[in-house]
Design a protein around this motif. Structure first.
Motif, PDB file in Angstrom:
ATOM      1  N   HIS A  10      -0.598  -1.472  -8.837  1.00  0.00           N
ATOM      2  CA  HIS A  10      -1.072  -2.564  -9.684  1.00  0.00           C
ATOM      3  C   HIS A  10      -2.109  -2.028 -10.671  1.00  0.00           C
ATOM      4  O   HIS A  10      -2.830  -1.068 -10.385  1.00  0.00           O
ATOM      5  CB  HIS A  10      -1.689  -3.657  -8.799  1.00  0.00           C
ATOM      6  N   ASN A  11      -2.197  -2.669 -11.834  1.00  0.00           N
ATOM      7  CA  ASN A  11      -3.146  -2.236 -12.868  1.00  0.00           C
ATOM      8  C   ASN A  11      -4.583  -2.190 -12.375  1.00  0.00           C
ATOM      9  O   ASN A  11      -5.353  -1.325 -12.779  1.00  0.00           O
ATOM     10  CB  ASN A  11      -3.043  -3.142 -14.091  1.00  0.00           C
ATOM     11  N   GLU A  15      -7.083   1.148 -12.536  1.00  0.00           N
ATOM     12  CA  GLU A  15      -8.445   1.193 -13.084  1.00  0.00           C
ATOM     13  C   GLU A  15      -9.433   1.738 -12.052  1.00  0.00           C
ATOM     14  O   GLU A  15     -10.312   2.539 -12.375  1.00  0.00           O
ATOM     15  CB  GLU A  15      -8.876  -0.191 -13.566  1.00  0.00           C
ATOM     16  N   TYR A  16      -9.303   1.299 -10.814  1.00  0.00           N
ATOM     17  CA  TYR A  16     -10.188   1.789  -9.758  1.00  0.00           C
ATOM     18  C   TYR A  16     -10.012   3.297  -9.570  1.00  0.00           C
ATOM     19  O   TYR A  16     -10.990   4.039  -9.461  1.00  0.00           O
ATOM     20  CB  TYR A  16      -9.906   1.047  -8.443  1.00  0.00           C
ATOM     21  N   SER A  21     -11.643   8.904 -10.082  1.00  0.00           N
ATOM     22  CA  SER A  21     -11.304  10.246 -10.546  1.00  0.00           C
ATOM     23  C   SER A  21     -12.367  10.798 -11.488  1.00  0.00           C
ATOM     24  O   SER A  21     -12.676  11.989 -11.463  1.00  0.00           O
ATOM     25  CB  SER A  21      -9.939  10.229 -11.230  1.00  0.00           C
ATOM     26  N   ALA A  22     -12.940   9.932 -12.330  1.00  0.00           N
ATOM     27  CA  ALA A  22     -13.958  10.368 -13.281  1.00  0.00           C
ATOM     28  C   ALA A  22     -15.212  10.873 -12.582  1.00  0.00           C
ATOM     29  O   ALA A  22     -15.975  11.659 -13.153  1.00  0.00           O
ATOM     30  CB  ALA A  22     -14.300   9.217 -14.231  1.00  0.00           C
TER      31      ALA A  22
END
Length: 143
Positions: A10-11, A15-16, A21-22
């Motif tokens: 799911h979108n 985003e999470y 990852s960042a």
């Protein structure tokens, strides 16, 4: 089975995961790193057992298991699409590919579970896959 798989999410999960990852170092080897490199199967199993215990869900030698989420997804998907009237000749190959199965035989287990829960679906599957996938009985190996 030691296979890589692409998993649609799911979108909101995308985003999470981007945010997560960042925060990781660029030179990381694993997406979910542990102090030893990556999480072992035992670590995942032990954490799952702790979660079951915290939720007062009994765990026997037969389950629940982490892999049961995959089985549950497959069975519910098959049941819903069949009850919505989709053609088994379309559903089963699509489900087999989605699960990363190399043949219909690998998908048979999910079909057995579905037929056990919804016997009325056995007739639909038998008509579509008679002699190919063992739904309600023995297979005809000679055909």
């Amino acid at each position: 089975g030691g296979k890589d798989r692409l998993v649609p999410v799911h979108n909101s999960v995308i985003e999470y995961l981007r945010s997560y990852s960042a925060q990781l170092p660029d030179e990381r080897e694993w997406f979910f790193p542990s102090a030893c490199g990556h999480y072992s199967i035992k670590t995942i199993y032990d954490n799952f057992r702790e979660l079951l215990f915290a939720c007062n869900i009994p765990h026997t030698g037969n389950g629940p298991r982490v892999h049961d989420f995959r089985h549950t997804f497959a069975v519910h998907t098959l049941e819903k699409q069949l009850s919505d009237g989709y053609d088994p000749m379309v559903i089963v190959p699509r489900l087999a590919a989605y699960l990363g199965h190399k043949s219909y035989r690998e998908t048979c287990w999910y079909i057995h579970l579905t037929v056990a829960s919804f016997p009325e679906l056995s007739q639909k599957l038998d008509r579509a896959f008679a002699g190919i996938i063992p739904v309600g009985g023995e297979t005809d190996e000679e055909n």
